[in-house]
Design a protein around this motif. Sequence first.
Motif, PDB file in Angstrom:
ATOM      1  N   GLU A   8       0.815  -1.211   0.000  1.00 53.79           N
ATOM      2  CA  GLU A   8       0.000   0.000   0.000  1.00 53.79           C
ATOM      3  C   GLU A   8       0.851   1.264   0.000  1.00 53.79           C
ATOM      4  O   GLU A   8       0.356   2.341  -0.293  1.00 53.79           O
ATOM      5  CB  GLU A   8      -0.907  -0.007   1.237  1.00 53.79           C
ATOM      6  N   ASN A   9       2.134   1.128   0.302  1.00 50.11           N
ATOM      7  CA  ASN A   9       3.024   2.279   0.280  1.00 50.11           C
ATOM      8  C   ASN A   9       3.239   2.729  -1.162  1.00 50.11           C
ATOM      9  O   ASN A   9       3.586   1.929  -2.035  1.00 50.11           O
ATOM     10  CB  ASN A   9       4.365   1.906   0.936  1.00 50.11           C
ATOM     11  N   LYS A  10       3.065   4.016  -1.423  1.00 49.91           N
ATOM     12  CA  LYS A  10       3.146   4.523  -2.798  1.00 49.91           C
ATOM     13  C   LYS A  10       4.551   4.383  -3.372  1.00 49.91           C
ATOM     14  O   LYS A  10       4.716   3.998  -4.532  1.00 49.91           O
ATOM     15  CB  LYS A  10       2.712   5.985  -2.829  1.00 49.91           C
ATOM     16  N   GLY A  11       5.560   4.699  -2.555  1.00 44.55           N
ATOM     17  CA  GLY A  11       6.928   4.574  -3.041  1.00 44.55           C
ATOM     18  C   GLY A  11       7.282   3.147  -3.367  1.00 44.55           C
ATOM     19  O   GLY A  11       7.914   2.856  -4.400  1.00 44.55           O
TER      20      GLY A  11
ATOM     21  N   LEU B 213       8.300   1.350  -7.082  1.00 46.21           N
ATOM     22  CA  LEU B 213       9.462   0.501  -7.298  1.00 46.21           C
ATOM     23  C   LEU B 213       9.068  -0.838  -7.924  1.00 46.21           C
ATOM     24  O   LEU B 213       9.770  -1.360  -8.804  1.00 46.21           O
ATOM     25  CB  LEU B 213      10.194   0.258  -5.974  1.00 46.21           C
ATOM     26  N   GLN B 214       7.957  -1.395  -7.464  1.00 46.47           N
ATOM     27  CA  GLN B 214       7.505  -2.668  -8.024  1.00 46.47           C
ATOM     28  C   GLN B 214       7.111  -2.524  -9.484  1.00 46.47           C
ATOM     29  O   GLN B 214       7.344  -3.430 -10.300  1.00 46.47           O
ATOM     30  CB  GLN B 214       6.327  -3.203  -7.201  1.00 46.47           C
ATOM     31  N   LYS B 215       6.521  -1.394  -9.854  1.00 47.54           N
ATOM     32  CA  LYS B 215       6.161  -1.170 -11.263  1.00 47.54           C
ATOM     33  C   LYS B 215       7.398  -1.101 -12.152  1.00 47.54           C
ATOM     34  O   LYS B 215       7.343  -1.448 -13.333  1.00 47.54           O
ATOM     35  CB  LYS B 215       5.353   0.121 -11.386  1.00 47.54           C
ATOM     36  N   MET B 216       8.527  -0.638 -11.559  1.00 47.90           N
ATOM     37  CA  MET B 216       9.761  -0.549 -12.333  1.00 47.90           C
ATOM     38  C   MET B 216      10.566  -1.844 -12.290  1.00 47.90           C
ATOM     39  O   MET B 216      11.695  -1.896 -12.763  1.00 47.90           O
ATOM     40  CB  MET B 216      10.615   0.606 -11.792  1.00 47.90           C
ATOM     41  N   GLY B 217       9.977  -2.898 -11.729  1.00 49.64           N
ATOM     42  CA  GLY B 217      10.615  -4.208 -11.757  1.00 49.64           C
ATOM     43  C   GLY B 217      11.317  -4.615 -10.468  1.00 49.64           C
ATOM     44  O   GLY B 217      11.970  -5.655 -10.429  1.00 49.64           O
ATOM     45  N   TYR B 218      11.170  -3.822  -9.430  1.00 51.36           N
ATOM     46  CA  TYR B 218      11.834  -4.151  -8.175  1.00 51.36           C
ATOM     47  C   TYR B 218      11.076  -5.262  -7.454  1.00 51.36           C
ATOM     48  O   TYR B 218       9.843  -5.309  -7.463  1.00 51.36           O
ATOM     49  CB  TYR B 218      11.918  -2.918  -7.280  1.00 51.36           C
ATOM     50  N   LYS B 219      11.834  -6.166  -6.801  1.00 50.45           N
ATOM     51  CA  LYS B 219      11.246  -7.242  -6.017  1.00 50.45           C
ATOM     52  C   LYS B 219      11.757  -7.152  -4.580  1.00 50.45           C
ATOM     53  O   LYS B 219      12.891  -6.736  -4.338  1.00 50.45           O
ATOM     54  CB  LYS B 219      11.608  -8.607  -6.612  1.00 50.45           C
TER      55      LYS B 219
END
Length: 258
Positions: free
Chosen positions: A71-74, A78-84
Amino acid sequence: MSDEEEDYMSDAFLSKIQDVKPGVSMVRRVKEAMRKEELQKEKNLKNRQKSYKEQEKESREVALQNSISNENKGFALLQKMGYKAGQGLGKQGAGRVDPIPLNIKTDRGGIGMEEQRKRKADEELENYRQKVRAKQQNETKTLEDFRSRVRTEREERKIEADLRRSQRSCEQLDSQKGITTPREDWYWPKGGAEEEEEKEEEEEEDEEEVELTSFDKLQILTSYLRGVHFYCLWCGTTYNDEDDLKSNCPGDTAADHE
């Protein structure tokens, strides 16, 4: 004497009398009052409203124990940019994995004051090294004449003793501030084996590197102790701040304290 009347000296009559010892009832009342007082204290402690600092500390500890949710926006960006989760930052994933640790400031110094002191000490150290290089390049003969004239055997022993004393003081004061590694290797005292190894390493270093004598090290170390810890070696005192040091210390050399 009739059967219905009891003999006041008989065992049956004496067993009916209650054994009352002096002071027993008072001790029981005191113990009961103390027990009620402890229970009241525990009850007051449970019902006491926590202070703002206590609530803030508990909230901070709870927040640090929980990982960031989706739920954290930041974190969502990051997840949208491929971060896991658990992966290092950066394109190659070689960056920081754990969050930056939280450092709670407890002293009354202004923000950035400690960095300013360290920067000032580094600048003083670098300026002194530059002066030493200039003397060795332009005034080598004058410097050797000065040393041969001034450095008697007695003065050399005193300089070595002051240097060892300043190294011990530096290690103690640095440890009190949580510093685990000396700024320079020779800032803290070393054992005999380590000193021999250090001498061999210094001989293998480039010839252009400035070789500091015991006198030079003492000057640098006392400057560090005064600039960072507000400590005077010859006064044997740690002052409150720079103004207190300048006002109450006679000077930055042993001759000023004679």
